[in-house]
Design a protein around this motif. Structure first.
Motif, PDB file in Angstrom:
ATOM      1  N   UNK A  82       0.831  -1.211   0.000  1.00  0.00           N
ATOM      2  CA  UNK A  82       0.000   0.000   0.000  1.00  0.00           C
ATOM      3  C   UNK A  82       0.869   1.267   0.000  1.00  0.00           C
ATOM      4  N   UNK A  83       1.891   1.275  -0.841  1.00  0.00           N
ATOM      5  CA  UNK A  83       2.806   2.411  -0.986  1.00  0.00           C
ATOM      6  C   UNK A  83       3.511   2.759   0.316  1.00  0.00           C
ATOM      7  N   UNK A  84       3.861   1.736   1.098  1.00  0.00           N
ATOM      8  CA  UNK A  84       4.524   1.965   2.378  1.00  0.00           C
ATOM      9  C   UNK A  84       5.338   0.741   2.775  1.00  0.00           C
ATOM     10  N   UNK A  85       6.246   0.942   3.734  1.00  0.00           N
ATOM     11  CA  UNK A  85       6.978  -0.193   4.280  1.00  0.00           C
ATOM     12  C   UNK A  85       6.067  -0.933   5.255  1.00  0.00           C
ATOM     13  N   UNK A  86       6.292  -2.216   5.491  1.00  0.00           N
ATOM     14  CA  UNK A  86       5.441  -2.976   6.411  1.00  0.00           C
ATOM     15  C   UNK A  86       5.540  -2.458   7.851  1.00  0.00           C
ATOM     16  N   UNK A  87       4.448  -2.586   8.579  1.00  0.00           N
ATOM     17  CA  UNK A  87       4.410  -2.139   9.977  1.00  0.00           C
ATOM     18  C   UNK A  87       5.441  -2.866  10.821  1.00  0.00           C
ATOM     19  N   UNK A  88       5.672  -4.149  10.548  1.00  0.00           N
ATOM     20  CA  UNK A  88       6.624  -4.907  11.354  1.00  0.00           C
ATOM     21  C   UNK A  88       8.040  -4.358  11.183  1.00  0.00           C
ATOM     22  N   UNK A 106      23.978   1.042   5.606  1.00  0.00           N
ATOM     23  CA  UNK A 106      22.715   0.373   5.289  1.00  0.00           C
ATOM     24  C   UNK A 106      22.493   0.344   3.778  1.00  0.00           C
ATOM     25  N   UNK A 107      21.957  -0.780   3.320  1.00  0.00           N
ATOM     26  CA  UNK A 107      21.600  -0.933   1.913  1.00  0.00           C
ATOM     27  C   UNK A 107      20.148  -1.404   1.848  1.00  0.00           C
ATOM     28  N   UNK A 108      19.483  -1.069   0.755  1.00  0.00           N
ATOM     29  CA  UNK A 108      18.048  -1.337   0.618  1.00  0.00           C
ATOM     30  C   UNK A 108      17.765  -2.175  -0.623  1.00  0.00           C
ATOM     31  N   UNK A 109      16.882  -3.160  -0.419  1.00  0.00           N
ATOM     32  CA  UNK A 109      16.325  -3.949  -1.516  1.00  0.00           C
ATOM     33  C   UNK A 109      14.811  -3.930  -1.306  1.00  0.00           C
ATOM     34  N   UNK A 110      14.064  -3.534  -2.318  1.00  0.00           N
ATOM     35  CA  UNK A 110      12.608  -3.440  -2.184  1.00  0.00           C
ATOM     36  C   UNK A 110      11.928  -4.278  -3.252  1.00  0.00           C
ATOM     37  N   UNK A 111      10.836  -4.935  -2.863  1.00  0.00           N
ATOM     38  CA  UNK A 111      10.020  -5.680  -3.811  1.00  0.00           C
ATOM     39  C   UNK A 111       8.623  -5.079  -3.819  1.00  0.00           C
ATOM     40  N   UNK A 112       8.004  -5.076  -4.987  1.00  0.00           N
ATOM     41  CA  UNK A 112       6.664  -4.498  -5.091  1.00  0.00           C
ATOM     42  C   UNK A 112       5.919  -5.124  -6.260  1.00  0.00           C
ATOM     43  N   UNK A 113       4.615  -4.977  -6.242  1.00  0.00           N
ATOM     44  CA  UNK A 113       3.775  -5.495  -7.312  1.00  0.00           C
ATOM     45  C   UNK A 113       3.659  -4.540  -8.479  1.00  0.00           C
ATOM     46  N   UNK A 114       4.136  -3.299  -8.293  1.00  0.00           N
ATOM     47  CA  UNK A 114       3.997  -2.286  -9.337  1.00  0.00           C
ATOM     48  C   UNK A 114       5.235  -1.393  -9.357  1.00  0.00           C
ATOM     49  N   UNK A 115       5.656  -1.011 -10.565  1.00  0.00           N
ATOM     50  CA  UNK A 115       6.794  -0.098 -10.653  1.00  0.00           C
ATOM     51  C   UNK A 115       6.437   1.314 -10.184  1.00  0.00           C
ATOM     52  N   UNK A 116       5.159   1.562  -9.916  1.00  0.00           N
ATOM     53  CA  UNK A 116       4.756   2.858  -9.364  1.00  0.00           C
ATOM     54  C   UNK A 116       5.266   3.057  -7.941  1.00  0.00           C
ATOM     55  N   UNK A 117       5.720   1.976  -7.302  1.00  0.00           N
ATOM     56  CA  UNK A 117       6.222   2.068  -5.932  1.00  0.00           C
ATOM     57  C   UNK A 117       7.745   2.224  -5.879  1.00  0.00           C
ATOM     58  N   UNK A 118       8.349   2.488  -7.007  1.00  0.00           N
ATOM     59  CA  UNK A 118       9.809   2.566  -7.090  1.00  0.00           C
ATOM     60  C   UNK A 118      10.421   3.584  -6.131  1.00  0.00           C
ATOM     61  N   UNK A 119       9.756   4.683  -5.893  1.00  0.00           N
ATOM     62  CA  UNK A 119      10.342   5.743  -5.055  1.00  0.00           C
ATOM     63  C   UNK A 119      10.028   5.608  -3.567  1.00  0.00           C
ATOM     64  N   UNK A 120       9.289   4.602  -3.168  1.00  0.00           N
ATOM     65  CA  UNK A 120       8.963   4.432  -1.749  1.00  0.00           C
ATOM     66  C   UNK A 120      10.224   4.298  -0.889  1.00  0.00           C
ATOM     67  N   UNK A 121      11.248   3.530  -1.300  1.00  0.00           N
ATOM     68  CA  UNK A 121      12.467   3.503  -0.479  1.00  0.00           C
ATOM     69  C   UNK A 121      13.089   4.896  -0.303  1.00  0.00           C
ATOM     70  N   UNK A 122      13.050   5.708  -1.367  1.00  0.00           N
ATOM     71  CA  UNK A 122      13.585   7.079  -1.275  1.00  0.00           C
ATOM     72  C   UNK A 122      12.761   7.946  -0.332  1.00  0.00           C
TER      73      UNK A 122
END
Length: 189
Positions: A82-88, A106-122
């Protein structure tokens, strides 16, 4: 160095798949040169943060926070829900003190169902890591559902980018460690 890979979700499998891939790549590339730990949040029973000092928690909260506090490198694999990181995952950060990630990379790897969420880590994860004083690897790896087949990563470009992220992370941590060591020696204590 002490490297902790954090699979930041207590549901689903994609964060676990990529976290295990990172662990395998670390073993292949660096062998016994470093210590490695995998914290897959699916495997732990966590309490919600209530503002206590992280040392006052018991059980899995204590194990997770102490493992992260002892790390030199933290590699986070997280889904985007839902365009956010998990609560846990947010709860893990809430359990830690503000400067918990100081002198850590720290390094980040993100998975998503849509490329529209690409900037959520940023927009969400990097500000949290920065607030907690982490030195963040500028690039991150973003995977889509289509990058997985039958419980494996099927995209060769993702494999290459994961290898590059791991290499960049270790190089950055090694450089910082050398700089901080030289600075400590300059104090003459």
């Amino acid at each position: 160095m002490n490297i902790v890979v954090l699979a930041g979700s207590n549901v689903g499998e994609k964060s676990s798949i990529v976290a295990n891939k990172v662990m395998a790549e670390l073993e292949v590339k660096y062998g016994g040169d470093h210590m490695y730990s995998l914290l897959d949040l699916k495997d732990y029973e966590m309490q919600f943060s209530d503002g206590r000092n992280y040392l006052d928690y018991t059980g899995d909260n204590k194990l997770i926070t102490e493992t992260i506090m002892a790390a030199d490198i933290l590699i986070i694999a997280t889904p985007i829900f839902q365009a956010s990181i998990p609560a846990v995952l947010k709860n893990v950060f809430d359990l830690l003190p503000q400067s918990a990630l100081q002198n850590k990379v720290s390094a980040i790897i993100a998975t998503a169902g849509s490329n529209r969420h690409y900037l959520i880590p940023e927009q969400q994860l990097k500000p949290i890591l920065s607030y907690m004083k982490s030195n963040i690897v500028p690039n991150y790896v973003f995977l889509l559902d289509t990058d997985y087949t039958a419980g494996k990563i099927n995209n060769d470009d993702i494999h290459f980018r994961l290898e590059k992220l791991i290499e960049d992370t270790v190089i950055l941590a090694t450089a910082y460690k050398g700089i901080w060591g030289a600075q400590e020696e300059a104090y003459g204590f």
